[in-house]
Design an enzyme around this catalytic site. Structure first.
Site, PDB file in Angstrom:
ATOM      1  N   LYS A  43      50.697  22.017 -14.294  1.00 10.73           N
ATOM      2  CA  LYS A  43      50.376  20.805 -15.040  1.00 10.73           C
ATOM      3  C   LYS A  43      48.968  20.932 -15.629  1.00 10.73           C
ATOM      4  O   LYS A  43      48.002  21.212 -14.913  1.00 10.73           O
ATOM      5  CB  LYS A  43      50.457  19.570 -14.135  1.00 10.73           C
ATOM      6  CG  LYS A  43      51.877  19.234 -13.675  1.00 10.73           C
ATOM      7  CD  LYS A  43      52.763  18.838 -14.852  1.00 10.73           C
ATOM      8  CE  LYS A  43      54.159  18.444 -14.403  1.00 10.73           C
ATOM      9  NZ  LYS A  43      55.022  18.078 -15.558  1.00 10.73           N
ATOM     10  N   CYS A  80      19.076  33.899  16.299  1.00 13.53           N
ATOM     11  CA  CYS A  80      18.223  32.708  16.336  1.00 13.53           C
ATOM     12  C   CYS A  80      18.410  31.969  17.665  1.00 13.53           C
ATOM     13  O   CYS A  80      17.971  32.442  18.695  1.00 13.53           O
ATOM     14  CB  CYS A  80      18.498  31.820  15.120  1.00 13.53           C
ATOM     15  SG  CYS A  80      17.200  30.609  14.808  1.00 13.53           S
ATOM     16  N   HIS A  94      17.466  35.608  10.973  1.00 12.26           N
ATOM     17  CA  HIS A  94      18.843  35.505  10.478  1.00 12.26           C
ATOM     18  C   HIS A  94      19.176  36.720   9.612  1.00 12.26           C
ATOM     19  O   HIS A  94      19.050  36.682   8.383  1.00 12.26           O
ATOM     20  CB  HIS A  94      19.018  34.225   9.660  1.00 12.26           C
ATOM     21  CG  HIS A  94      19.032  32.978  10.479  1.00 12.26           C
ATOM     22  ND1 HIS A  94      20.197  32.425  10.978  1.00 12.26           N
ATOM     23  CD2 HIS A  94      18.023  32.177  10.905  1.00 12.26           C
ATOM     24  CE1 HIS A  94      19.902  31.337  11.672  1.00 12.26           C
ATOM     25  NE2 HIS A  94      18.586  31.164  11.638  1.00 12.26           N
ATOM     26  N   GLU A  98      21.940  37.816   8.711  1.00 13.00           N
ATOM     27  CA  GLU A  98      23.092  37.584   7.825  1.00 13.00           C
ATOM     28  C   GLU A  98      22.671  37.230   6.407  1.00 13.00           C
ATOM     29  O   GLU A  98      23.434  37.450   5.447  1.00 13.00           O
ATOM     30  CB  GLU A  98      23.999  36.486   8.395  1.00 13.00           C
ATOM     31  CG  GLU A  98      23.434  35.079   8.412  1.00 13.00           C
ATOM     32  CD  GLU A  98      22.684  34.728   9.684  1.00 13.00           C
ATOM     33  OE1 GLU A  98      22.623  33.530  10.024  1.00 13.00           O
ATOM     34  OE2 GLU A  98      22.153  35.648  10.332  1.00 13.00           O
TER      35      GLU A  98
END
Length: 546
Positions: free
Chosen positions: A188, A381, A518, A520
């Site tokens: 749609k 941490c 951290h 990451e």
């Protein structure tokens, strides 16, 4: 060459993937040899997301210069392999705060301060701050959804910029939803039509429409969207769902999105080198190994709260040709009795960061299980702080050892609120004022860490010193360092002046490491972080020996 601007807006509903789309487009254009940077404009009133609940907003991403930003900046850095900063993320709160500060200072000479031109000018200045002779293209993602009242000043500002800079220097891309109705067996286009109509009512005509869809859109559907939305037939593209987010740049390349952008903006772009992306996707789809990692945290009900962590573990898997399976465990459910069943048959245990007392004792129990069962452990941490608390209680014999964050009256605050430290970035002392605003009490951004030779950390980094990003208030209490080391805890990373403990680990364990920072935040799919790489390698080794 004049810096050009590409604006990405979203329609119909949120969470369509504007950030991933913007990052993927940026990666494609960088692969074409262009100098690209990227910015996120968030309409919410918070000055930054630093005090927002992770359940509402997801993770807070931290840059080298200490900016607490939207998690989309993590996508930007991972896809582009660059470091961003304060100027790459603005919120309504930050914009209004700046304007009000100027008004109080008298900068407006007694004039009436209004949304137009004062707020919109401030937004335009924020956008234009990224333009330079060294930058070919700035991609700007507008947060939220077209129609949100908070986003109107941002849309007005980018509308004005086309008039200010000229149509050859500004491009609008609109990401929208084209739902597939299974009962009817068809897609749609009406939501897209209404979304573009709303955008055009604000004076912005999109040049390109990206259609998020479960299925490939036919040429007839694309032509219909082009007709009703007043764009070129070759400017409507399918942004089909992918199995892995790192497939998106290749998918958009196959659609021809970057080629159309280069044509419309008259960019001097060469053919892209996408081999690194093809190699990455092949590795993701054809792993040689599979490993299961337990993530024991307090925000596991919203995976976005651990977005960078999830990606960094995936990167660690890529470095080891392994697929990482995730077992997210709510730390509130972990006790001495439940730990064996909850953590059964995992090959590694990771305890991430967080704030507040909720779930902390469960994290400590998970660490006890990892330490005593010889399962590879990675604490980040708060996870590192919990590892220190656990070791102090169960090995050193300080039964009431704790962090001042959780028990201000603990007789053995092995983790405490350090009042001052030396900032190696500025070359000045930094002071914590507990009465200050929340952000002002944290150590934020990149700080140096010096490695101790012969440790897991030194073996991973293969460097004497590295810089890593921090976001925390409490620190390892060096008053307990000598006793903890005598009991077997290894301090493997510290600040250059040795006043701040950054990494701890254990010797008589397959792989047990906690870091105050951290890691990451600096891991990318093309360059996995060494600690995540080695953690997954240890988990694979444990799996083979189990």
């Amino acid at each position: 060459m004049t810096t050009k601007f590409l604006f990405v807006t979203g329609g119909v509903l949120s969470s369509l993937g504007k950030g991933l789309a913007a990052a993927s487009i940026a990666a494609l254009l960088k692969a074409r040899g262009l100098r690209v940077t990227i910015q996120k404009l968030d309409p919410y009133i918070n000055v930054d997301p630093g005090t927002m609940n992770p359940f509402q907003h997801g993770e807070v991403y931290v840059t080298d210069d200490g900016a607490e930003t939207d998690l989309d900046l993590g996508h930007y850095e991972r896809y582009l392999g660059i470091h961003l900063g304060q100027n790459n993320n603005y919120t309504s709160g930050r914009i209004y705060h700046s304007v009000i500060t100027k008004e109080r200072r008298g900068d407006y000479l007694g004039g009436t301060v209004q949304v137009i031109p004062h707020i919109t000018d401030e937004i335009k200045n924020a956008i234009l701050s990224l333009a330079s002779d060294a930058m070919d293209l700035v991609i700007v993602e507008i947060g939220g959804t077209v129609g949100d009242i908070e986003g109107l000043p941002f849309l007005e500002a980018i509308r004005q910029l086309r008039a200010d800079l000229g149509k050859d220097n500004v491009l609008y891309i609109h990401l929208t939803l084209v739902p597939f109705i299974k009962a009817a067996g068809e897609v749609k286009t009406k939501p897209t039509q209404h979304s573009v109509k709303e955008l055009r009512s604000l004076g912005i005509q999109p040049d390109i429409i990206l259609c998020r869809s479960e299925v490939e859109l036919s040429e007839d559907i694309k032509n219909k969207i082009a007709l009703f939305c007043n764009v070129d037939k070759d400017a409507v593209f399918t942004a089909i769902d992918v199995n892995h987010i790192y497939e998106l740049p290749l998918m958009l390349y196959e659609e021809g999105v970057d080629q159309k952008i280069a044509i419309l903006l008259r960019l001097a772009a060469k053919n892209p080198n996408l081999e690194p992306w093809r190699t990455l996707v092949h590795t993701l789809h054809h792993p040689q190994h599979e490993v299961e990692i337990a993530v024991v945290g307090k925000y596991v009900d919203l995976k976005e709260a651990y977005k960078s962590l999830h990606e960094a573990l995936t990167h660690g898997g890529v470095a080891n040709h392994a697929r990482v399976r995730f077992r997210y465990i709510n730390s509130e459910t972990v006790t001495a009795e439940t730990a064996p069943s909850l953590l059964r048959q995992v090959h590694g245990i990771l305890v991430p960061g967080g704030f507040g007392t909720r779930g902390v004792e469960g994290k400590i129990q998970a660490i006890t299980y990892a330490r005593t069962q010889g399962i590879p452990f990675f604490g980040i941490c708060l996870g590192m702080q919990c590892a220190v608390i656990e070791y102090a209680r169960n090995v050193l014999g300080l039964a009431q050892a704790n962090s001042e964050e959780f028990d201000p009256l603990t007789p053995d605050p092995v983790i405490y609120l350090m009042r001052e430290w030396y900032d190696f970035r500025s070359g000045c002392m930094q002071y914590r004022d507990p009465g200050c605003d929340k952000g002002g009490t944290m150590r934020l951004g990149a700080y140096p860490c010096r490695m101790r030779p012969g440790t897991l950390a030194h073996a991973a980094y293969k460097a004497e010193e590295v810089w890593e990003r921090h976001r925390h208030r409490y620190e390892f209490n060096t008053a307990y360092q000598e006793r903890l080391e005598a009991a077997g805890l290894v301090i493997s990373g510290t600040s250059p002046d040795e006043t701040l403990v950054e990494i701890v680990e254990l010797r008589d364990h397959p792989w047990f490491l906690g870091c105050q920072f951290h890691p990451e935040f600096t891991s990318t799919p093309m360059q996995p972080h060494p600690l995540f790489r080695d953690f997954i390698a240890a988990a694979l080794a444990y799996q083979r020996g189990a």
